[in-house]
Design a protein around this motif. Sequence first.
Motif, PDB file in Angstrom:
ATOM      1  N   GLN A  45       0.834  -1.205   0.000  1.00 40.94           N
ATOM      2  CA  GLN A  45       0.000   0.000   0.000  1.00 40.94           C
ATOM      3  C   GLN A  45       0.867   1.253   0.000  1.00 40.94           C
ATOM      4  O   GLN A  45       0.595   2.205  -0.740  1.00 40.94           O
ATOM      5  CB  GLN A  45      -0.936   0.024   1.207  1.00 40.94           C
ATOM      6  CG  GLN A  45      -1.810   1.265   1.239  1.00 40.94           C
ATOM      7  CD  GLN A  45      -2.678   1.360   2.478  1.00 40.94           C
ATOM      8  OE1 GLN A  45      -2.810   0.409   3.251  1.00 40.94           O
ATOM      9  NE2 GLN A  45      -3.276   2.524   2.671  1.00 40.94           N
ATOM     10  N   ALA A  46       1.915   1.270   0.809  1.00 41.00           N
ATOM     11  CA  ALA A  46       2.827   2.419   0.843  1.00 41.00           C
ATOM     12  C   ALA A  46       3.447   2.642  -0.527  1.00 41.00           C
ATOM     13  O   ALA A  46       3.499   3.781  -1.018  1.00 41.00           O
ATOM     14  CB  ALA A  46       3.914   2.187   1.898  1.00 41.00           C
ATOM     15  N   TYR A  47       3.882   1.566  -1.163  1.00 45.46           N
ATOM     16  CA  TYR A  47       4.481   1.666  -2.498  1.00 45.46           C
ATOM     17  C   TYR A  47       3.458   2.209  -3.503  1.00 45.46           C
ATOM     18  O   TYR A  47       3.755   3.119  -4.273  1.00 45.46           O
ATOM     19  CB  TYR A  47       4.993   0.297  -2.935  1.00 45.46           C
ATOM     20  CG  TYR A  47       5.652   0.301  -4.288  1.00 45.46           C
ATOM     21  CD1 TYR A  47       6.994   0.626  -4.422  1.00 45.46           C
ATOM     22  CD2 TYR A  47       4.933  -0.025  -5.435  1.00 45.46           C
ATOM     23  CE1 TYR A  47       7.613   0.629  -5.660  1.00 45.46           C
ATOM     24  CE2 TYR A  47       5.539  -0.019  -6.680  1.00 45.46           C
ATOM     25  CZ  TYR A  47       6.875   0.309  -6.789  1.00 45.46           C
ATOM     26  OH  TYR A  47       7.475   0.320  -8.016  1.00 45.46           O
ATOM     27  N   THR A  48       2.258   1.662  -3.463  1.00 42.55           N
ATOM     28  CA  THR A  48       1.196   2.075  -4.387  1.00 42.55           C
ATOM     29  C   THR A  48       0.845   3.553  -4.189  1.00 42.55           C
ATOM     30  O   THR A  48       0.706   4.299  -5.150  1.00 42.55           O
ATOM     31  CB  THR A  48      -0.056   1.200  -4.188  1.00 42.55           C
ATOM     32  OG1 THR A  48       0.309  -0.166  -4.415  1.00 42.55           O
ATOM     33  CG2 THR A  48      -1.174   1.599  -5.124  1.00 42.55           C
ATOM     34  N   ASP A  49       0.726   3.965  -2.940  1.00 43.38           N
ATOM     35  CA  ASP A  49       0.310   5.338  -2.633  1.00 43.38           C
ATOM     36  C   ASP A  49       1.410   6.371  -2.874  1.00 43.38           C
ATOM     37  O   ASP A  49       1.113   7.520  -3.207  1.00 43.38           O
ATOM     38  CB  ASP A  49      -0.139   5.444  -1.167  1.00 43.38           C
ATOM     39  CG  ASP A  49      -1.432   4.694  -0.881  1.00 43.38           C
ATOM     40  OD1 ASP A  49      -2.089   4.218  -1.834  1.00 43.38           O
ATOM     41  OD2 ASP A  49      -1.771   4.562   0.311  1.00 43.38           O
ATOM     42  N   TYR A  50       2.679   5.992  -2.700  1.00 40.69           N
ATOM     43  CA  TYR A  50       3.742   6.993  -2.676  1.00 40.69           C
ATOM     44  C   TYR A  50       4.850   6.806  -3.711  1.00 40.69           C
ATOM     45  O   TYR A  50       5.729   7.661  -3.801  1.00 40.69           O
ATOM     46  CB  TYR A  50       4.346   7.073  -1.271  1.00 40.69           C
ATOM     47  CG  TYR A  50       3.331   7.538  -0.262  1.00 40.69           C
ATOM     48  CD1 TYR A  50       2.929   8.867  -0.231  1.00 40.69           C
ATOM     49  CD2 TYR A  50       2.739   6.648   0.626  1.00 40.69           C
ATOM     50  CE1 TYR A  50       1.977   9.303   0.665  1.00 40.69           C
ATOM     51  CE2 TYR A  50       1.785   7.070   1.531  1.00 40.69           C
ATOM     52  CZ  TYR A  50       1.398   8.401   1.543  1.00 40.69           C
ATOM     53  OH  TYR A  50       0.447   8.826   2.426  1.00 40.69           O
ATOM     54  N   HIS A  51       4.812   5.754  -4.493  1.00 37.59           N
ATOM     55  CA  HIS A  51       5.870   5.559  -5.483  1.00 37.59           C
ATOM     56  C   HIS A  51       5.930   6.728  -6.475  1.00 37.59           C
ATOM     57  O   HIS A  51       7.019   7.255  -6.761  1.00 37.59           O
ATOM     58  CB  HIS A  51       5.691   4.230  -6.216  1.00 37.59           C
ATOM     59  CG  HIS A  51       6.764   3.944  -7.213  1.00 37.59           C
ATOM     60  ND1 HIS A  51       8.072   3.704  -6.842  1.00 37.59           N
ATOM     61  CD2 HIS A  51       6.749   3.887  -8.561  1.00 37.59           C
ATOM     62  CE1 HIS A  51       8.799   3.495  -7.916  1.00 37.59           C
ATOM     63  NE2 HIS A  51       8.026   3.610  -8.983  1.00 37.59           N
ATOM     64  N   ALA A  52       4.791   7.144  -6.958  1.00 37.25           N
ATOM     65  CA  ALA A  52       4.754   8.241  -7.927  1.00 37.25           C
ATOM     66  C   ALA A  52       5.168   9.582  -7.300  1.00 37.25           C
ATOM     67  O   ALA A  52       5.527  10.518  -8.013  1.00 37.25           O
ATOM     68  CB  ALA A  52       3.354   8.366  -8.529  1.00 37.25           C
ATOM     69  N   LYS A  53       5.148   9.643  -5.968  1.00 35.77           N
ATOM     70  CA  LYS A  53       5.529  10.873  -5.270  1.00 35.77           C
ATOM     71  C   LYS A  53       6.985  10.859  -4.827  1.00 35.77           C
ATOM     72  O   LYS A  53       7.429  11.789  -4.152  1.00 35.77           O
ATOM     73  CB  LYS A  53       4.621  11.074  -4.054  1.00 35.77           C
ATOM     74  CG  LYS A  53       3.181  11.328  -4.435  1.00 35.77           C
ATOM     75  CD  LYS A  53       2.304  11.515  -3.212  1.00 35.77           C
ATOM     76  CE  LYS A  53       0.872  11.787  -3.632  1.00 35.77           C
ATOM     77  NZ  LYS A  53       0.014  12.057  -2.459  1.00 35.77           N
ATOM     78  N   GLY A  54       7.712   9.789  -5.156  1.00 38.56           N
ATOM     79  CA  GLY A  54       9.137   9.782  -4.855  1.00 38.56           C
ATOM     80  C   GLY A  54       9.622   8.705  -3.905  1.00 38.56           C
ATOM     81  O   GLY A  54      10.755   8.770  -3.436  1.00 38.56           O
ATOM     82  N   LEU A  55       8.805   7.698  -3.622  1.00 36.63           N
ATOM     83  CA  LEU A  55       9.221   6.595  -2.751  1.00 36.63           C
ATOM     84  C   LEU A  55       9.656   5.401  -3.589  1.00 36.63           C
ATOM     85  O   LEU A  55       8.964   5.011  -4.530  1.00 36.63           O
ATOM     86  CB  LEU A  55       8.073   6.153  -1.839  1.00 36.63           C
ATOM     87  CG  LEU A  55       8.364   4.893  -1.000  1.00 36.63           C
ATOM     88  CD1 LEU A  55       9.382   5.190   0.099  1.00 36.63           C
ATOM     89  CD2 LEU A  55       7.073   4.342  -0.407  1.00 36.63           C
ATOM     90  N   GLU A  56      10.783   4.818  -3.233  1.00 32.84           N
ATOM     91  CA  GLU A  56      11.170   3.510  -3.770  1.00 32.84           C
ATOM     92  C   GLU A  56      11.348   2.572  -2.591  1.00 32.84           C
ATOM     93  O   GLU A  56      11.748   3.004  -1.505  1.00 32.84           O
ATOM     94  CB  GLU A  56      12.463   3.589  -4.573  1.00 32.84           C
ATOM     95  CG  GLU A  56      12.838   2.279  -5.245  1.00 32.84           C
ATOM     96  CD  GLU A  56      11.790   1.763  -6.212  1.00 32.84           C
ATOM     97  OE1 GLU A  56      10.940   0.932  -5.805  1.00 32.84           O
ATOM     98  OE2 GLU A  56      11.800   2.199  -7.380  1.00 32.84           O
ATOM     99  N   VAL A  57      11.001   1.332  -2.799  1.00 36.42           N
ATOM    100  CA  VAL A  57      11.221   0.283  -1.814  1.00 36.42           C
ATOM    101  C   VAL A  57      12.262  -0.653  -2.410  1.00 36.42           C
ATOM    102  O   VAL A  57      12.219  -0.960  -3.599  1.00 36.42           O
ATOM    103  CB  VAL A  57       9.914  -0.491  -1.497  1.00 36.42           C
ATOM    104  CG1 VAL A  57      10.182  -1.624  -0.520  1.00 36.42           C
ATOM    105  CG2 VAL A  57       8.844   0.454  -0.959  1.00 36.42           C
ATOM    106  N   VAL A  58      13.198  -1.083  -1.598  1.00 36.85           N
ATOM    107  CA  VAL A  58      14.168  -2.090  -2.001  1.00 36.85           C
ATOM    108  C   VAL A  58      14.089  -3.213  -0.983  1.00 36.85           C
ATOM    109  O   VAL A  58      14.321  -2.985   0.210  1.00 36.85           O
ATOM    110  CB  VAL A  58      15.601  -1.519  -2.064  1.00 36.85           C
ATOM    111  CG1 VAL A  58      16.589  -2.616  -2.435  1.00 36.85           C
ATOM    112  CG2 VAL A  58      15.687  -0.364  -3.049  1.00 36.85           C
TER     113      VAL A  58
END
Length: 183
Positions: free
Chosen positions: A95-108
């Motif tokens: 959910q965090a990735y879906t909500d914030y990836h376009a705003k500058g979040l990457e998960v590794v």
Amino acid sequence: MKTRHLITACLLCCGVAAALTACNKQTTNAPAADPKTTTTTEAADAGQYEDIELPSPVGSPLRVSDYVAKNKYTLVDFWASWCGPCRAEMPTVVQAYTDYHAKGLEVVGVSLDNDHDAWVNAIEELQMPWPQMSDLKGWNCAGAKLYNVRAIPANVLIDQKGKIVATNLRGNDLLDKLAELLN
């Protein structure tokens, strides 16, 4: 009997260090830690992150530094396919990735798996579209050792300049922190 079940559960998921901690708490009658107060650490004094380089599922090398400089925030997520709490937490990370990836979040993702097929199957099953890395050495994972990870799930939130912003954010704490930083 209650202590034995707690220790067994910790050994299966979180490893020897967590089992010993649980055992010590049980035998000293110390109260169990409240996860809300101990898992979210504001890391203002934690300083700069240290880079991790491990193989991707297809064997090509990945570095956390490749993502930190390109994104406002990078969440390094330590997990394993065999870890029940990791699997339970993964919908929140998705959910965090879906909500914030376009705003500058990457998960590794940094997996503490030993079994390549189990690792790859879990990535697909849990629908984790972000970069994944593992040396398939379980608790001897170089990335986990670098960050002194002794229990999973665990994570480190890093800003674009490489500063560790927070560690071990879970559930709503993760979502709230990302909302604060990226909204």
